[in-house]
Design a protein around this motif. Sequence first.
Motif, PDB file in Angstrom:
ATOM      1  N   THR A 190     -15.424  43.347 124.026  1.00 62.14           N
ATOM      2  CA  THR A 190     -15.146  43.720 122.851  1.00 62.14           C
ATOM      3  C   THR A 190     -15.848  43.210 121.955  1.00 62.14           C
ATOM      4  OG1 THR A 190     -12.704  44.050 123.221  1.00 62.14           O
ATOM      5  CG2 THR A 190     -13.601  44.101 120.851  1.00 62.14           C
ATOM      6  N   GLN A 191     -16.263  41.993 121.704  1.00 63.69           N
ATOM      7  CA  GLN A 191     -16.944  41.364 120.967  1.00 63.69           C
ATOM      8  C   GLN A 191     -18.499  41.382 121.083  1.00 63.69           C
ATOM      9  OE1 GLN A 191     -16.200  37.275 121.763  1.00 63.69           O
ATOM     10  NE2 GLN A 191     -14.569  37.170 120.249  1.00 63.69           N
ATOM     11  N   TYR A 198     -13.460  48.900 122.955  1.00 65.50           N
ATOM     12  CA  TYR A 198     -12.763  47.751 123.413  1.00 65.50           C
ATOM     13  C   TYR A 198     -12.851  47.287 124.933  1.00 65.50           C
ATOM     14  CZ  TYR A 198     -10.950  48.656 118.701  1.00 65.50           C
ATOM     15  OH  TYR A 198     -10.999  48.531 117.391  1.00 65.50           O
ATOM     16  N   GLY A 199     -12.888  46.223 125.427  1.00 65.36           N
ATOM     17  CA  GLY A 199     -12.901  45.785 126.349  1.00 65.36           C
ATOM     18  C   GLY A 199     -11.678  46.134 127.442  1.00 65.36           C
ATOM     19  N   LYS A 245      -4.041  41.680 119.146  1.00 69.60           N
ATOM     20  CA  LYS A 245      -4.475  40.902 117.965  1.00 69.60           C
ATOM     21  C   LYS A 245      -5.719  40.073 118.309  1.00 69.60           C
ATOM     22  CE  LYS A 245      -1.151  39.085 115.632  1.00 69.60           C
ATOM     23  NZ  LYS A 245      -0.079  38.124 115.039  1.00 69.60           N
ATOM     24  N   SER A 246      -5.992  39.686 119.609  1.00 74.26           N
ATOM     25  CA  SER A 246      -7.384  38.850 119.935  1.00 74.26           C
ATOM     26  C   SER A 246      -8.477  39.963 120.109  1.00 74.26           C
ATOM     27  CB  SER A 246      -6.962  38.188 121.312  1.00 74.26           C
ATOM     28  OG  SER A 246      -7.066  39.204 122.423  1.00 74.26           O
ATOM     29  N   GLY A 247      -8.184  41.175 120.127  1.00 71.59           N
ATOM     30  CA  GLY A 247      -9.484  42.110 120.121  1.00 71.59           C
ATOM     31  C   GLY A 247      -9.662  42.481 121.675  1.00 71.59           C
ATOM     32  N   ALA A 248      -8.810  41.899 122.501  1.00 71.18           N
ATOM     33  CA  ALA A 248      -9.223  42.516 123.957  1.00 71.18           C
ATOM     34  C   ALA A 248      -8.632  43.731 124.295  1.00 71.18           C
ATOM     35  CB  ALA A 248      -8.068  41.496 125.095  1.00 71.18           C
ATOM     36  N   ALA A 249      -7.827  44.361 123.584  1.00 72.11           N
ATOM     37  CA  ALA A 249      -7.384  45.932 123.440  1.00 72.11           C
ATOM     38  C   ALA A 249      -7.422  46.367 122.041  1.00 72.11           C
ATOM     39  CB  ALA A 249      -5.935  45.943 123.988  1.00 72.11           C
ATOM     40  N   ALA A 250      -7.472  47.542 121.852  1.00 68.32           N
ATOM     41  CA  ALA A 250      -7.501  48.427 120.497  1.00 68.32           C
ATOM     42  C   ALA A 250      -6.291  48.119 119.554  1.00 68.32           C
ATOM     43  CB  ALA A 250      -7.456  49.909 120.720  1.00 68.32           C
ATOM     44  N   PRO A 251      -6.361  48.014 118.488  1.00 69.30           N
ATOM     45  CA  PRO A 251      -5.231  47.607 117.568  1.00 69.30           C
ATOM     46  C   PRO A 251      -4.193  48.609 117.491  1.00 69.30           C
ATOM     47  CG  PRO A 251      -7.295  48.572 116.195  1.00 69.30           C
ATOM     48  CD  PRO A 251      -7.798  48.329 117.526  1.00 69.30           C
TER      49      PRO A 251
END
Length: 436
Positions: A190-191, A198-199, A245-251
């Motif tokens: 994601t980053q 997203y990853g 919340k970590s950004g590993a998945a979509a919000p």
Amino acid sequence: MKRTTLRAGAGIVAASLALGLAGCGLGTGAAGDASTELSDEPVTLRMYWWGGDARHQRTQEVIDLFEEEYPNITVEPEFADWSGYWEKLATATAGKNSPDVVQMDLLYLAEYAGRGSLVELGDYDIDTSGMEDSVRDMGAWDDGLYAVPISTSSMTVAVNTDLLDEIGVPLPDTDGWTYDEYEAWAQQVTQAAPAGVYGGSIMQNGHMLNLFARQHGDQLFDGTQVSIDPATLEAYFQEALDWTKSGAAAPASVFAETSSLALDQLPISTGKVVSSFIYATQVSAYSQASGANIELVELPTIPDGVETYDYFKPGMYWSISSQSEHPAEAAALIDFFLNDPEAVKILGTERGLPALSSTLDIIADDLTPEEVKAVEYSESELPRLGDAPAPLPSGSSDQDALLLRYMQEVLFERTTPADAAEGYIADLQSSIDAAN
């Protein structure tokens, strides 16, 4: 042909089903007095299934072959999409007008069998000798066989490797990777990805929840009881919250917008996520929808968890209505779909990998590269297979809808994972109690 033997061993649709079957009249119906031998007289059968155009075309081709072999039997096809299918079947069953042969799903098997709406198949000529016992027995209810599995599949992580290559993050060793390792990798993707890509994805259906529970030495159901430990379910919801919340998945907002879309509009299909939890047999559909190379890798696990947590889940079944006046002919039709070599070739893997493992050789030369991936992934899961769970209890058919509702509450932080776990268990148990 050999006779089948069996080892001892939410919503609006759900409400419609319950109301329809409650008024359909219990008991064996017409089939209870019908002969188990084929008739020489003209017979008309109605066959009902859900699916898209490709399924309709292939099914009709097999029906045409069947009618050539059994010239006294005429088969009238009926079909619908998933949601319309169950409403129509409930209405037909309640009105004593059920089709003879119906495509059945694990979510509804106990509800139909438990109300006397399906034929027990043990006395009819349906050859399941090439089927694994654990697969066949997932068509059982109350020590009788009421549904014959058509296909099987395993849950997997689908990875869009074309998109991953563009982003420039390598896929790690997925052999035995953990949920924490999956999250860390997805967050890294994601980053590095363009905004809005997203990853990873979160786990959101009842089957994935049960696999998660089995990894913990737990299970979703025990008979008619929702038996999952609230702590296990809390961990499941917490995992999803952590990933968003970590950004590993979509919000949460993206999840709410996309969770109920058609397959070709889901984020894995539109290039908005690199990986997603899917059934292995869906790889062809996702590859076609995305126009990308999709690879199948192992599910994440928990450290020191149960290794033999997986099982081959029937994708769907064939059943015979207890209202059928011609159950022997209906059984012959089911057997033809399962075992006739030409029928097997025509059907291919459209409904999933054939439940009869003995028929895989028949279609092996005609498999597409994506279908080969599904076969190879299923074979790779053999060391992780454990005992298959019992059929889902009557009243549990809205488990996915409930899970989606509570998942959204957690992701939007309107409730805690612990409270969502308690609420989900209570609501699902209430549904089961009402149906039993």
